[in-house]
Design a protein around this motif. Structure first.
Motif: not given
Length: 230
Positions: A75-77, A82-87, A92-99, A109-112
């Motif tokens: 999964l992606g977290w 997280t200073g440099f989120p990966p591509e 991944w079976g899930a994407v989790l984004m907090d705060d 931009q990376r979250a979108f």
């Protein structure tokens, strides 16, 4: 009988079992149902949870992360640290984004990008997106396309625990550590410290560690001694 803190390796990390549902039962049931059925054929609909500090958002997302990892799900977290989120990774079976309310322009931009690829990956299956912030999607000061994505699916508000719920949560946490907290210790903590669980839980950790190192029972005098030495 006084209860001593014992270092017996009991798990104390976030888990769905130890997430106190209470008034937040609908979101707890929703998240648990998805985690148990994540391998199903259905198209995953994004989920956004919001609430004030101490409502349990981070606990919930971290609990989901650990459970999915135990199941072998990649999964992606991302969170505000997280200073440099990966591509985006198609495995991944899930994407989790907090705060999400604290994301920088680069993180937004990376979250979108993660949202777009999770819903329509170049290859492979779509994956679930679980996100959390401190306000409803429409009130977030984020770029428009990300804000609209956050509000597209299921949206739940997490309620901050009241005093009775805080007491139960602290009792449950103590039990998970193999410790019994007396009523007077809990009363002292709830009356003299913020009832924000993000403050109370670290205090619980400090008190357990202090009692263990000093080989003393957990009492109000011990708590006062610990605070005087910090």
């Amino acid at each position: 009988m006084k209860q001593l803190a014992l270092d017996i390796g009991l798990p104390t990390g976030p888990s769905l079992e130890r997430f106190y549902a209470g008034r937040n039962a609908p979101v707890a049931q929703h998240v648990r149902a998805w985690v148990l059925a994540h391998a199903g054929p259905h198209m995953p609909v994004p989920t956004y949870v919001w609430g004030d500090s101490g409502a349990g958002k981070t606990h919930l997302l971290q609990a989901v992360r650990e459970l999915l990892r135990e199941q072998g799900v990649q999964l992606g977290w991302m969170d505000a640290s997280t200073g440099f989120p990966p591509e985006f990774d198609e495995r991944w079976g899930a994407v989790l984004m907090d705060d999400v309310h604290s994301y920088t322009p680069m993180q937004q931009q990376r979250a979108f990008n993660w949202f777009v690829n999770a819903s329509n990956p170049p290859s492979g299956r779509p994956c679930w997106v679980l996100t959390a912030g401190n306000a409803p999607p429409a009130d977030l000061r984020l770029r428009d396309d990300l804000r609209s994505r956050l509000g597209w699916g299921h949206v739940f508000q997490l309620q901050v625990p009241n005093e009775d719920e805080c007491r139960r949560i602290l009792q449950n946490e103590a039990a998970a550590r193999g410790v019994t907290y007396s009523a007077d210790v809990l009363d002292y903590m709830l009356k003299r410290f913020s009832r924000d669980l993000s403050s109370l839980m670290p205090l619980l950790d400090m008190l357990d560690d202090f009692a263990l190192r000093n080989k003393r029972a957990i009492t109000i005098p011990l708590l006062k001694t610990m605070l005087e030495t910090q």
